[in-house]
Design a protein around this motif. Structure first.
Motif, mmCIF file in Angstrom:
data_model
loop_
_atom_site.group_PDB
_atom_site.id
_atom_site.type_symbol
_atom_site.label_atom_id
_atom_site.label_comp_id
_atom_site.label_asym_id
_atom_site.label_seq_id
_atom_site.Cartn_x
_atom_site.Cartn_y
_atom_site.Cartn_z
ATOM 1 N N SER A 199 0.821 -1.223 0.000
ATOM 2 C CA SER A 199 0.000 0.000 0.000
ATOM 3 C C SER A 199 0.852 1.270 0.000
ATOM 4 N N GLU A 200 1.962 1.275 0.716
ATOM 5 C CA GLU A 200 2.842 2.456 0.707
ATOM 6 C C GLU A 200 3.395 2.695 -0.698
ATOM 7 N N ALA A 201 3.818 1.627 -1.350
ATOM 8 C CA ALA A 201 4.342 1.740 -2.713
ATOM 9 C C ALA A 201 3.290 2.326 -3.641
ATOM 10 N N THR A 202 2.081 1.831 -3.523
ATOM 11 C CA THR A 202 0.996 2.305 -4.383
ATOM 12 C C THR A 202 0.724 3.785 -4.155
ATOM 13 N N GLN A 203 0.660 4.196 -2.915
ATOM 14 C CA GLN A 203 0.415 5.612 -2.618
ATOM 15 C C GLN A 203 1.498 6.493 -3.227
ATOM 16 N N LEU A 204 2.745 6.076 -3.080
ATOM 17 C CA LEU A 204 3.850 6.856 -3.627
ATOM 18 C C LEU A 204 3.813 6.902 -5.154
ATOM 19 N N LEU A 205 3.586 5.757 -5.781
ATOM 20 C CA LEU A 205 3.622 5.683 -7.244
ATOM 21 C C LEU A 205 2.452 6.405 -7.905
ATOM 22 N N LEU A 206 1.311 6.419 -7.257
ATOM 23 C CA LEU A 206 0.114 7.026 -7.853
ATOM 24 C C LEU A 206 -0.100 8.478 -7.429
ATOM 25 N N ALA A 207 0.828 9.072 -6.731
ATOM 26 C CA ALA A 207 0.669 10.434 -6.217
ATOM 27 C C ALA A 207 0.987 11.485 -7.276
ATOM 28 N N ALA A 208 0.314 11.388 -8.415
ATOM 29 C CA ALA A 208 0.508 12.360 -9.500
ATOM 30 C C ALA A 208 -0.757 12.392 -10.348
ATOM 31 N N ALA A 209 -0.904 13.466 -11.060
ATOM 32 C CA ALA A 209 -2.009 13.571 -12.007
ATOM 33 C C ALA A 209 -1.773 12.606 -13.164
ATOM 34 N N ASP A 210 -2.838 12.214 -13.828
ATOM 35 C CA ASP A 210 -2.720 11.271 -14.941
ATOM 36 C C ASP A 210 -1.752 11.749 -16.013
ATOM 37 N N ASP A 211 -1.709 13.044 -16.269
ATOM 38 C CA ASP A 211 -0.824 13.583 -17.307
ATOM 39 C C ASP A 211 0.657 13.361 -17.011
ATOM 40 N N ASP A 212 1.001 13.155 -15.748
ATOM 41 C CA ASP A 212 2.399 12.996 -15.349
ATOM 42 C C ASP A 212 2.650 11.660 -14.643
ATOM 43 N N LEU A 213 1.700 10.750 -14.717
ATOM 44 C CA LEU A 213 1.778 9.524 -13.927
ATOM 45 C C LEU A 213 2.984 8.652 -14.293
ATOM 46 N N GLY A 214 3.267 8.484 -15.586
ATOM 47 C CA GLY A 214 4.394 7.650 -15.997
ATOM 48 C C GLY A 214 5.719 8.195 -15.491
ATOM 49 N N ARG A 215 5.936 9.470 -15.700
ATOM 50 C CA ARG A 215 7.193 10.097 -15.273
ATOM 51 C C ARG A 215 7.312 10.069 -13.744
ATOM 52 N N ALA B 170 13.848 8.737 -16.488
ATOM 53 C CA ALA B 170 12.446 9.031 -16.815
ATOM 54 C C ALA B 170 12.294 9.525 -18.246
ATOM 55 N N ASP B 171 13.257 10.287 -18.730
ATOM 56 C CA ASP B 171 13.182 10.765 -20.120
ATOM 57 C C ASP B 171 13.051 9.603 -21.096
ATOM 58 N N PHE B 172 13.755 8.506 -20.826
ATOM 59 C CA PHE B 172 13.714 7.345 -21.716
ATOM 60 C C PHE B 172 12.575 6.383 -21.387
ATOM 61 N N TYR B 173 12.355 6.149 -20.122
ATOM 62 C CA TYR B 173 11.488 5.058 -19.681
ATOM 63 C C TYR B 173 10.027 5.462 -19.515
ATOM 64 N N ALA B 174 9.789 6.663 -19.044
ATOM 65 C CA ALA B 174 8.415 7.081 -18.717
ATOM 66 C C ALA B 174 7.483 7.163 -19.922
ATOM 67 N N PRO B 175 7.941 7.554 -21.113
ATOM 68 C CA PRO B 175 6.987 7.642 -22.231
ATOM 69 C C PRO B 175 6.258 6.322 -22.527
ATOM 70 N N SER B 176 6.951 5.196 -22.391
ATOM 71 C CA SER B 176 6.276 3.930 -22.656
ATOM 72 C C SER B 176 5.227 3.619 -21.591
ATOM 73 N N ILE B 177 5.490 4.026 -20.361
ATOM 74 C CA ILE B 177 4.492 3.848 -19.303
ATOM 75 C C ILE B 177 3.342 4.835 -19.511
ATOM 76 N N GLN B 178 3.688 6.068 -19.822
ATOM 77 C CA GLN B 178 2.653 7.083 -20.016
ATOM 78 C C GLN B 178 1.712 6.718 -21.171
ATOM 79 N N ALA B 179 2.260 6.088 -22.192
ATOM 80 C CA ALA B 179 1.423 5.681 -23.345
ATOM 81 C C ALA B 179 0.342 4.696 -22.914
ATOM 82 N N LEU B 180 0.577 3.965 -21.837
ATOM 83 C CA LEU B 180 -0.403 3.013 -21.335
ATOM 84 C C LEU B 180 -1.439 3.657 -20.408
#
Length: 176
Positions: free
Chosen positions: A58-74, A164-174
């Protein structure tokens, strides 16, 4: 998180991933963590509570999801990298060590699905949210594994923003 508590959690994650629940002892965890069994009881109250902490994402989830959808991957990538560096442990990687058989390992995987993958799915809109959430969490686990396998390699040492510059776009696309 203090060093003793961190060492205990690291040793407990390893013990519960490798041994059946009944074979794991507080003394064994204490020896691996180089602390006393009494310190484990002080921090966690006992073996059952310690296992629940190991299985809790649950702590991991709270930390990882603590952003708006537009910036969630990054945000998820930067958070994962920074957490690993600041705490010398990964937010999600322990689920990989629960891949074997046994009720306790199944419980860790179930907690991961319920607390992480389903939480991501609940945030997603559109079609195939469950599939996209599973692919997002797989990418995050993969990044954690890459940093753990080669602790001095580029993924483990590059600036979080560069990763994040390299990795986040593929996550954000999802996300959408």
């Amino acid at each position: 998180m203090d060093q003793g508590r961190t060492a205990i959690l690291r040793a407990a994650r390893k013990a519960f991933a490798r041994e059946p629940y009944d074979a794991v002892t507080l003394r064994g965890i204490a020896a691996d963590a180089n602390v006393s069994a009494a310190l484990i009881v002080k921090h966690f109250g006992g073996k059952e509570a310690l296992f629940e902490k190991v299985a809790d994402f649950s702590e991991a989830t709270q930390l990882l999801l603590a952003a708006a959808d537009d910036d969630l991957g990054r945000h998820a990538v930067v958070t994962l990298v920074n957490y690993r560096r600041e705490n010398n442990q990964d937010l999600l990687l322990r689920v990989v060590f629960a891949a074997g058989s046994g009720d306790e390992r199944a419980l860790i995987r179930e907690h991961f699905r319920d607390q992480v993958t389903r939480a991501f799915a609940a945030r997603l809109t559109g079609t195939d949210a469950d599939l996209r959430a599973e692919l997002i969490t797989a990418q995050l686990v993969g990044l954690g594994a890459a940093m753990a396998v080669n602790k001095t390699g580029p993924a483990a040492t590059a600036a979080p923003e560069a990763i994040a510059d390299f990795y986040a776009p593929s996550i954000q696309a999802l996300v959408y």
